[in-house]
Scaffold this motif. Structure first.
Motif, PDB file in Angstrom:
ATOM      1  N   ILE A 108       4.785   5.339  -5.608  1.00 50.73           N
ATOM      2  CA  ILE A 108       4.935   5.161  -7.054  1.00 50.73           C
ATOM      3  C   ILE A 108       3.826   5.906  -7.786  1.00 50.73           C
ATOM      4  N   GLY A 109       2.645   5.987  -7.164  1.00 49.96           N
ATOM      5  CA  GLY A 109       1.508   6.664  -7.776  1.00 49.96           C
ATOM      6  C   GLY A 109       1.704   8.149  -7.978  1.00 49.96           C
ATOM      7  N   MET A 110       2.727   8.727  -7.342  1.00 48.88           N
ATOM      8  CA  MET A 110       3.032  10.139  -7.572  1.00 48.88           C
ATOM      9  C   MET A 110       3.594  10.370  -8.975  1.00 48.88           C
ATOM     10  N   GLN A 111       4.207   9.357  -9.570  1.00 53.75           N
ATOM     11  CA  GLN A 111       4.907   9.545 -10.841  1.00 53.75           C
ATOM     12  C   GLN A 111       3.985   9.877 -12.025  1.00 53.75           C
ATOM     13  N   PRO A 112       2.923   9.093 -12.278  1.00 56.79           N
ATOM     14  CA  PRO A 112       2.097   9.426 -13.447  1.00 56.79           C
ATOM     15  C   PRO A 112       1.424  10.782 -13.339  1.00 56.79           C
ATOM     16  N   LYS A 137       5.480  -5.743  -4.450  1.00 61.88           N
ATOM     17  CA  LYS A 137       4.672  -5.232  -5.549  1.00 61.88           C
ATOM     18  C   LYS A 137       3.958  -3.960  -5.119  1.00 61.88           C
ATOM     19  N   TYR A 138       3.338  -3.313  -6.092  1.00 59.50           N
ATOM     20  CA  TYR A 138       2.485  -2.157  -5.834  1.00 59.50           C
ATOM     21  C   TYR A 138       1.313  -2.258  -6.800  1.00 59.50           C
ATOM     22  N   GLU A 147      -0.189  12.354  -1.338  1.00 60.40           N
ATOM     23  CA  GLU A 147       0.175  10.963  -1.588  1.00 60.40           C
ATOM     24  C   GLU A 147       1.532  10.623  -0.979  1.00 60.40           C
ATOM     25  N   ALA A 148       2.448  11.582  -1.010  1.00 59.32           N
ATOM     26  CA  ALA A 148       3.733  11.369  -0.332  1.00 59.32           C
ATOM     27  C   ALA A 148       3.502  11.163   1.159  1.00 59.32           C
ATOM     28  N   HIS A 195       0.840  -1.197   0.000  1.00 57.72           N
ATOM     29  CA  HIS A 195       0.000   0.000   0.000  1.00 57.72           C
ATOM     30  C   HIS A 195       0.880   1.253   0.000  1.00 57.72           C
ATOM     31  N   ALA A 196       1.921   1.253   0.827  1.00 57.66           N
ATOM     32  CA  ALA A 196       2.830   2.400   0.883  1.00 57.66           C
ATOM     33  C   ALA A 196       3.544   2.598  -0.452  1.00 57.66           C
ATOM     34  N   HIS A 197       4.054   1.503  -1.031  1.00 56.31           N
ATOM     35  CA  HIS A 197       4.725   1.593  -2.330  1.00 56.31           C
ATOM     36  C   HIS A 197       3.780   2.167  -3.390  1.00 56.31           C
ATOM     37  N   SER A 198       2.516   1.766  -3.340  1.00 57.19           N
ATOM     38  CA  SER A 198       1.543   2.235  -4.330  1.00 57.19           C
ATOM     39  C   SER A 198       1.333   3.742  -4.227  1.00 57.19           C
ATOM     40  N   GLU A 199       1.268   4.250  -3.005  1.00 59.70           N
ATOM     41  CA  GLU A 199       1.088   5.692  -2.810  1.00 59.70           C
ATOM     42  C   GLU A 199       2.275   6.462  -3.393  1.00 59.70           C
TER      43      GLU A 199
END
Length: 314
Positions: free
Chosen positions: A49-53, A108-109, A77-78, A43-47
């Motif tokens: 990595i989700g900043m990139q797009p 994974k994310y 999100e950070a 969940h943390a990784h998803s938040e």
């Protein structure tokens, strides 16, 4: 298992049964701890990595207001990532170990963040669909059995609700704009609809982690239940702004009181999860580069904190 462990397990299960939160210093089965570490770190990784797009559009936002809102969303999100990494650390894993697992592809994310954001409408689709799906899942996680995770989700959900509204506002404005803008909004919906459906994970019958997660009340509702709730809400929202859900099999089932929908492409889901999506390599490479370039900041902050500590002792 000796008698003492049997008693500890019995006490643990009694707490779960009466919805009493499990706290970091409480005894817990090792399988429960490992499941939480896997789920919270993902969940943390998803938040993060989700900043990139979304960060891809900061310099190209169509107005100053849009840029300010997007910046605030990315900052949120950070913060969500930091809350969640901190919650996972209470289970005995270090931040460094979690990031190493991410960088070496052992962790994974969410699959959704491996798709590109090609137009400004995609930022709307991410907010409306991706954060909308996240809210459906995370509202349920506010009642998760692990205390630090549950409390973190309460604040995260409040902020995610604004993210969903921001995305829906973008899509509504474009759907009501010029024909070209409406076409752009529909195209974004077409591309993000099915990946958003996949965010809830495999069908319950194919999800190896669902059983224990529900038994221990880490998850309060199944993948399929949450996915159906998302579909029922989002179809109505699409109708309001005049966009069409890209599913020819979608129809209201009066008997069930829910929408029936088409078959999800699970081959695509597993391909993306296993590293073969459109942007998997790009996302991880970018994160590793940023992490390495920020090393001096972390080292300087630690050195300063140590210096302050020594001065206090003197």
């Amino acid at each position: 298992m000796n008698m003492n462990e049997e008693e500890l397990l019995r006490n643990f299960e009694e707490k779960i049964d009466v919805d009493q939160k499990i706290e970091p210093r409480d005894w817990m089965p090792e399988a429960y701890r490992k499941h939480l570490i896997r789920q919270i770190s993902q969940h943390a990784h998803s938040e993060v990595i989700g900043m990139q797009p979304e960060g891809n559009w900061i310099n190209r936002a169509p107005s100053l207001r849009a840029k300010m809102v997007l910046l605030a969303k990315i900052q949120d999100e950070a913060g969500h990532g930091l809350y969640l990494y901190s919650a996972a650390e209470t289970l005995g894993i270090s931040r460094e170990e979690m990031l190493d697992q991410l960088h070496t592809l052992k962790a994974k994310y969410s699959n959704i963040f491996n798709y590109p954001t090609l137009t400004w409408a995609d930022i709307g689709a991410v907010g409306w669909l991706v954060d909308g799906a996240a809210i459906v899942n995370q509202v349920s996680l506010q009642r998760t059995s692990y205390g630090p995770y549950s409390r973190g989700m309460i604040r995260i959900c409040k902020e995610e609700s604004f993210h969903q509204r921001q995305g829906y506002e973008i899509m509504a404005q474009m759907a009501q704009g010029t024909p070209e803008q409406k076409e752009m909004a529909q195209d974004a919906l077409n591309r993000f609809w099915w990946p958003s459906m996949m965010m809830f994970g495999p069908h319950d019958s194919n999800s190896p982690n669902t059983g224990n997660a529900l038994r221990w009340r880490i998850k309060r509702e199944s993948n399929d239940t949450l996915r159906q709730r998302f579909i029922d809400k989002t179809v109505q929202q699409a109708n309001v702004i005049g966009l069409t859900i890209p599913d020819p099999d979608l129809k209201w089932n009066e008997e069930r009181g829910h929408y029936d929908f088409g078959e999800i492409n699970w081959e695509e889901f597993y391909a993306v999860i296993n590293g073969n999506g459109p942007c998997n390599k790009e996302r991880i490479d970018h994160h590793k580069k940023a992490h390495e370039e920020g090393r001096w900041v972390r080292e300087a902050a630690l050195a300063y904190a140590e210096k302050q500590k020594q001065e206090t002792l003197v």
